[in-house]
Scaffold this motif. Structure first.
Motif, PDB file in Angstrom:
ATOM      1  N   THR A 148       0.841  -1.194   0.000  1.00  0.00           N
ATOM      2  CA  THR A 148       0.000   0.000   0.000  1.00  0.00           C
ATOM      3  C   THR A 148       0.880   1.249   0.000  1.00  0.00           C
ATOM      4  OG1 THR A 148      -1.458  -1.266   1.437  1.00  0.00           O
ATOM      5  CG2 THR A 148      -2.016   1.045   1.090  1.00  0.00           C
ATOM      6  N   VAL A 149       0.628   2.142  -0.948  1.00  0.00           N
ATOM      7  CA  VAL A 149       1.319   3.435  -0.964  1.00  0.00           C
ATOM      8  C   VAL A 149       0.457   4.453  -0.239  1.00  0.00           C
ATOM      9  CG1 VAL A 149       2.315   5.252  -2.390  1.00  0.00           C
ATOM     10  CG2 VAL A 149       2.349   2.881  -3.192  1.00  0.00           C
ATOM     11  N   THR A 150      -0.810   4.518  -0.648  1.00  0.00           N
ATOM     12  CA  THR A 150      -1.720   5.444   0.007  1.00  0.00           C
ATOM     13  C   THR A 150      -3.140   4.898  -0.089  1.00  0.00           C
ATOM     14  OG1 THR A 150      -2.629   7.674  -0.029  1.00  0.00           O
ATOM     15  CG2 THR A 150      -1.793   6.835  -2.107  1.00  0.00           C
ATOM     16  N   ILE A 151      -3.903   5.109   0.977  1.00  0.00           N
ATOM     17  CA  ILE A 151      -5.309   4.715   0.980  1.00  0.00           C
ATOM     18  C   ILE A 151      -6.114   5.838   1.620  1.00  0.00           C
ATOM     19  CG2 ILE A 151      -4.989   3.344   3.113  1.00  0.00           C
ATOM     20  CD1 ILE A 151      -7.336   1.537   2.054  1.00  0.00           C
ATOM     21  N   THR A 152      -7.232   6.158   1.001  1.00  0.00           N
ATOM     22  CA  THR A 152      -8.140   7.163   1.561  1.00  0.00           C
ATOM     23  C   THR A 152      -9.490   6.497   1.775  1.00  0.00           C
ATOM     24  OG1 THR A 152      -7.010   8.876   0.315  1.00  0.00           O
ATOM     25  CG2 THR A 152      -9.152   9.453   1.235  1.00  0.00           C
TER      26      THR A 152
END
Lengths: 164, 150
Positions: free
Chosen positions: B86-90
Motif C-alpha cells: 500500500t502506498v496510500t489509501i483514503t
C-alpha cells in the motif's frame, strides 16, 4: 458549582482520567493490544506492540497496513476527542494514510496525532506512525471527523445557548 | 508467495490466500469469488467494536477490511507476483458500521507496471448503500523479465 476557583491541575488530571477511560473502553483497541502513552489537549500518543496476529505478509513478518490504519484511526479519534470542550460522540468522516516505508518487525509502532482545528461540525487531525523517531515516520495520516453526531448518545442534551 | 498465489488461482480458491495472512484471520475475514470478483466478508465479532455505546464497528476495522479487499482483488485479478504494498489509501466513512457481518469488494481501475489503483466499497445488507468506500494505490510487481522492476 460550589467551587468558584477549581484547581487547574486537579481539573486536568480529572479530564485525563476521563479521556483515558473512554480510550480504554474501546474493544477493538484492546483486541489490538493498543497502549495509551499520553493524552493531552488535542493530542494523543498510542503504542501498538508487535504481535504475530497482526502480520500482513507471512514471508517478512511485516505488520498488515490495516493494523497501522486501525492504530492511526484510533489515535486520531482520541486526539479529536481530547480537543473537544466536553465529551461528545464523534465519527470518522475520512482518513487518508500514506505508507512511507514498511514497519520493521518486531518493533512496536507508535502513533502521534494532533487535532489542530475544531469547528462546530468538523474536526481536522494529522498523525504519524513511527518506531523510535517521529521525524522518520512509517506512515502519515490526515483525517476529518464529524463532531457531536446524533447517533451514539441517546441522552444527548440540547447544547446550551450560544454554543459555537 | 508467488507459488501460493499461483496455487490459489489454479484451484480457484481465493480464501486459501486470505487464510495465509495472520491479520486477516484476526479480523475474521473470509473470501469468495462472486460474479468474477473477490468479495471479502468480515464476520462480526465483539473485538471489532469501536463505539460500545451505539454499538458501532471501529473505523480502523473498516479501513483494514477495505485495504484487504483491495489487496486480495489485486492478488486475484492482476499479474502481480508479490503482495501489493500500500502506498496510500483514503477511506470515506459514509454510515456507522452496525454490529453485523460486513462485505467488501474492489475494482482495479488502473494497473500499470509498478502501480495499481483500486476502488473498493464496504457494505452490510445492501451493496447499493455502502457504509464506507476507499481508493488506494499499491506498488505491484509483474512477472516481466525485461520489465521495470522498480
Amino acid at each position: 458549582m460550589a467551587d468558584s476557583e477549581p484547581d487547574p491541575d486537579a481539573l486536568r488530571r480529572r479530564r485525563e482520567r476521563i479521556l483515558r477511560g473512554f480510550a480504554e473502553a474501546v474493544p477493538h483497541n484492546r483486541a489490538l493490544g493498543i497502549e495509551i502513552v499520553e493524552l493531552g489537549d488535542g493530542r494523543a500518543r498510542y503504542r501498538l506492540p508487535y504481535d504475530p496476529r497482526l502480520i500482513g505478509n507471512p514471508e517478512t513478518g511485516v505488520l498488515h497496513g490495516g493494523a497501522i490504519t486501525a492504530l492511526l484511526d484510533a489515535c486520531c479519534g482520541s486526539a479529536v476527542f481530547n480537543a473537544l470542550p466536553q465529551p461528545q460522540p464523534i465519527a470518522t468522516l475520512d482518513l487518508r494514510i500514506d505508507y512511507l516505508r514498511p514497519a520493521v518487525p518486531p518493533h512496536a509502532v507508535v502513533a502521534s496525532a494532533h487535532c489542530y482545528k475544531v469547528t462546530r461540525n468538523v474536526a481536522f487531525v494529522r498523525a504519524v506512525a513511527y518506531h523510535d523517531d517521529e521525524a522518520d515516520p512509517i506512515a502519515a495520516a490526515a483525517g476529518t471527523f464529524m463532531v457531536a453526531t446524533k447517533l451514539g448518545d441517546p441522552a444527548r442534551r440540547k447544547p446550551a445557548g450560544g454554543g459555537a | 508467495m508467488r507459488a501460493r498465489i499461483g496455487e490459489a488461482r489454479a484451484a480457484g480458491d481465493v480464501d486459501r490466500l486470505i487464510q495465509a495472512v495472520p491479520y486477516a484471520r484476526f479480523l475474521g475475514l473470509t473470501a469468495a469469488i462472486v460474479d468474477g470478483r473477490v468479495v471479502v466478508t468480515m464476520r462480526y465479532g465483539d473485538h471489532l467494536i469501536g463505539n460500545p455505546t451505539l454499538p458501532a464497528l471501529h473505523g480502523g476495522t473498516l479501513g483494514a477490511l477495505l485495504e484487504s479487499a483491495a489487496i486480495f482483488e489485486l492478488l486475484w485479478s492482476s499479474e502481480t507476483i508479490v503482495v501489493p504494498k500500500t502506498v496510500t489509501i483514503t477511506v470515506d466513512y459514509l454510515r456507522s458500521g452496525r454490529p453485523v457481518d460486513t462485505y467488501a469488494s474492489g475494482v482495479v481501475t488502473r494497473q500499470g507496471r509498478r502501480v495499481a489503483n483500486v476502488l473498493v466499497d464496504a457494505w452490510q445488507e445492501d451493496p447499493a448503500q455502502p457504509i464506507a468506500t476507499a481508493h488506494a494505490h499499491f506498488l505491484i510487481k509483474r512477472d516481466e523479465p525485461d520489465g521495470d522492476r522498480g
